[in-house]
Design a protein around this motif. Structure first.
Motif, PDB file in Angstrom:
ATOM      1  N   THR A 181       0.841  -1.193   0.000  1.00 13.59           N
ATOM      2  CA  THR A 181       0.000   0.000   0.000  1.00 13.59           C
ATOM      3  C   THR A 181       0.879   1.247   0.000  1.00 13.59           C
ATOM      4  O   THR A 181       1.689   1.440   0.907  1.00 13.59           O
ATOM      5  CB  THR A 181      -0.924   0.011   1.231  1.00 13.59           C
ATOM      6  OG1 THR A 181      -1.771  -1.141   1.191  1.00 13.59           O
ATOM      7  CG2 THR A 181      -1.774   1.269   1.261  1.00 13.59           C
ATOM      8  N   ILE A 182       0.724   2.092  -1.005  1.00  8.06           N
ATOM      9  CA  ILE A 182       1.519   3.299  -1.162  1.00  8.06           C
ATOM     10  C   ILE A 182       0.596   4.512  -1.032  1.00  8.06           C
ATOM     11  O   ILE A 182      -0.275   4.729  -1.882  1.00  8.06           O
ATOM     12  CB  ILE A 182       2.240   3.342  -2.527  1.00  8.06           C
ATOM     13  CG1 ILE A 182       2.999   2.040  -2.782  1.00  8.06           C
ATOM     14  CG2 ILE A 182       3.160   4.561  -2.592  1.00  8.06           C
ATOM     15  CD1 ILE A 182       4.093   1.752  -1.803  1.00  8.06           C
ATOM     16  N   ARG A 183       0.779   5.286   0.031  1.00  6.41           N
ATOM     17  CA  ARG A 183      -0.059   6.456   0.250  1.00  6.41           C
ATOM     18  C   ARG A 183       0.489   7.650  -0.538  1.00  6.41           C
ATOM     19  O   ARG A 183       1.694   7.850  -0.634  1.00  6.41           O
ATOM     20  CB  ARG A 183      -0.159   6.788   1.737  1.00  6.41           C
ATOM     21  CG  ARG A 183      -0.849   5.692   2.532  1.00  6.41           C
ATOM     22  CD  ARG A 183      -1.398   6.159   3.855  1.00  6.41           C
ATOM     23  NE  ARG A 183      -2.270   5.129   4.428  1.00  6.41           N
ATOM     24  CZ  ARG A 183      -3.556   5.012   4.204  1.00  6.41           C
ATOM     25  NH1 ARG A 183      -4.147   5.899   3.401  1.00  6.41           N
ATOM     26  NH2 ARG A 183      -4.265   4.054   4.753  1.00  6.41           N
ATOM     27  N   CYS A 184      -0.438   8.455  -1.067  1.00  8.12           N
ATOM     28  CA  CYS A 184      -0.048   9.580  -1.917  1.00  8.12           C
ATOM     29  C   CYS A 184      -1.250  10.500  -2.089  1.00  8.12           C
ATOM     30  O   CYS A 184      -2.288  10.322  -1.445  1.00  8.12           O
ATOM     31  CB  CYS A 184       0.448   9.073  -3.272  1.00  8.12           C
ATOM     32  SG  CYS A 184      -0.766   8.052  -4.135  1.00  8.12           S
ATOM     33  N   LEU A 185      -1.104  11.483  -2.963  1.00  7.59           N
ATOM     34  CA  LEU A 185      -2.202  12.366  -3.353  1.00  7.59           C
ATOM     35  C   LEU A 185      -2.611  12.030  -4.774  1.00  7.59           C
ATOM     36  O   LEU A 185      -1.774  12.012  -5.680  1.00  7.59           O
ATOM     37  CB  LEU A 185      -1.776  13.838  -3.262  1.00  7.59           C
ATOM     38  CG  LEU A 185      -1.391  14.333  -1.868  1.00  7.59           C
ATOM     39  CD1 LEU A 185      -0.796  15.739  -1.955  1.00  7.59           C
ATOM     40  CD2 LEU A 185      -2.592  14.339  -0.938  1.00  7.59           C
ATOM     41  N   ILE A 186      -3.872  11.753  -4.978  1.00  7.66           N
ATOM     42  CA  ILE A 186      -4.363  11.276  -6.268  1.00  7.66           C
ATOM     43  C   ILE A 186      -5.271  12.328  -6.888  1.00  7.66           C
ATOM     44  O   ILE A 186      -6.140  12.895  -6.209  1.00  7.66           O
ATOM     45  CB  ILE A 186      -5.117   9.947  -6.102  1.00  7.66           C
ATOM     46  CG1 ILE A 186      -4.173   8.883  -5.520  1.00  7.66           C
ATOM     47  CG2 ILE A 186      -5.696   9.484  -7.424  1.00  7.66           C
ATOM     48  CD1 ILE A 186      -4.859   7.642  -5.045  1.00  7.66           C
TER      49      ILE A 186
END
Length: 398
Positions: free
Chosen positions: A39-44
């Motif tokens: 799981t890679i958290r980011c801004l989408i």
């Protein structure tokens, strides 16, 4: 249309559009799951399903560069823990594969997906089936509805006794709401129930701030009865307010900017007409209201293009003329008020600037040039052509 009327129309339109004052962006918190189940958290970037079907853009942080996820490179993408895009493959025929990000809009025993403007369902453990209502051409001028998707739904929902044929026919209309009604009604037949996933609503937003400017101005009365009056560039300062409008329909890089500000201008010209030498003094206060489209090339650099004008509020114009007497013994001097300078009409404006973060605020510095003109054929002495070169500094408040 005069630019002042355009500004009033814009402000009225702004009053009719719900605006929220906070950070301008389509990039929302989320994460994606890799093929290795990491799981890679980011801004989408949240866009329409049509634009997200073939690729999803994201940033690691708000100031990072934009990257893109391709279908097949990840398992799924989740935005704000409430919108789900799955990387799936649909095969209408063995040799034809549609690979893309399918947006989950109803989850349950029967799951409903949207890909662009097409709709698909998947029963637990089964492959994707397309249920899009389409049209097909029978003859040259005859087009009929294609109900193959209706047949697919009939075959999938026959294990729910509360599903009626009439409900199916009433809602098989090709709309998002219609498909949701069918799938939600079917899923309600079973203990696990249904999860109707609402779309994220990104509202238009307004950023406020203050602005100051250092202006270089040159007047020209060319093609009037004062063609000899030449004005050098003069400097002035101004101050006003900054409004930046964000609309999700325009995308994350484009803003509509309004920068009304007040200033004062002082101009002087010394010229000779026939045997008369003249001094012309022009002083006036003004309001300018540039209307600009601002395009951000990246997180720092932006380009401006739009229109601007000058609204003259208070004009004090005086002249002094010296004419030699034909005898050559003395010089006749006269002075007094001249015609007041009128407001200019609209002109084009363009520039380039840089945006810098300052804690919770942003500093936008730009240089801009504009040329404001008269109507063709207008030889009025008191409505000059105006050239502007501006250095603008705006403090955008959060």
């Amino acid at each position: 249309m005069r630019i002042t009327n355009l500004l009033l129309l814009l402000l009225c339109a702004m009053g009719c559009v719900p605006l929220t004052v906070y950070g301008q962006t389509n990039f929302l918190p989320g994460y994606y799951i890799t093929r290795q189940s990491d799981t890679i958290r980011c801004l989408i970037e949240y866009r329409s399903p049509e634009r997200m079907a073939e690729g999803i853009r994201f940033k690691k942080t708000l100031n990072s560069r934009v990257l893109e996820l391709e279908p097949g490179s990840v398992r799924s993408v989740v935005i704000q823990d409430q919108n789900f895009f799955e990387s799936l493959v649909y095969r209408a025929k063995p040799e034809e594969a549609l690979i893309g990000f399918f947006k989950m809009i109803v989850k349950g025993r029967l799951t409903l997906y949207r890909y662009g403007n097409r709709y698909f369902v998947s029963k637990t453990g089964d492959d994707l089936r397309e249920v899009t209502k389409t049209k097909r051409k029978l003859e040259t001028y005859l087009i009929a509805n294609n109900y193959s998707g209706l047949g697919v739904l009939r075959s999938l929902i026959d294990d729910c006794s509360s599903m009626s044929e009439q409900l199916l026919l009433d809602n098989f209309n090709g709309t998002d709401t219609g498909y949701r009604n069918i799938v939600n009604k079917y899923n309600s037949c079973f203990p696990e129930g249904t999860n109707d996933i609402a779309d994220i609503k990104i509202r238009s937003r307004l950023e406020l701030g203050v602005t100051g400017s250092l202006n270089g101005t040159q007047l020209s009365f060319a093609k009037t009865s004062l063609p000899q009056a030449h004005f050098n560039w003069s400097s002035s300062i101004g101050g006003g307010i900054f409004l930046s409008i964000f609309s999700p329909q325009m995308g994350d890089k484009l803003r509509f900017v309004v920068e009304p500000y007040f200033g004062k201008n002082h101009q002087y010209s010394y010229f000779q007409a026939n045997q008369t030498t003249a001094d012309l003094f022009i002083n006036y206060s003004f309001v300018r209201a540039p209307l600009l489209f601002r395009y951000f090339c990246n997180d720092y650099l932006f380009l401006d293009i739009g229109v601007t004008n000058v609204i003259v509020l208070n004009s004090q114009t005086t002249w002094r003329a010296e004419t030699p007497d034909p005898s050559g013994n003395f010089v006749e001097t006269s002075n007094g008020p001249a015609y007041k300078v009128k407001s200019n009409l609209a002109g084009l404006a363009g520039g380039v600037g840089v945006k810098m973060k300052m804690g919770k605020m942003a500093l936008l510095t730009s240089v801009r040039a504009s040329n404001i003109f008269r109507l063709q054929g207008d030889v009025s002495n008191n409505q000059p052509i105006t050239k502007w070169a501006d250095l603008n500094i705006a403090l955008q408040l959060k």
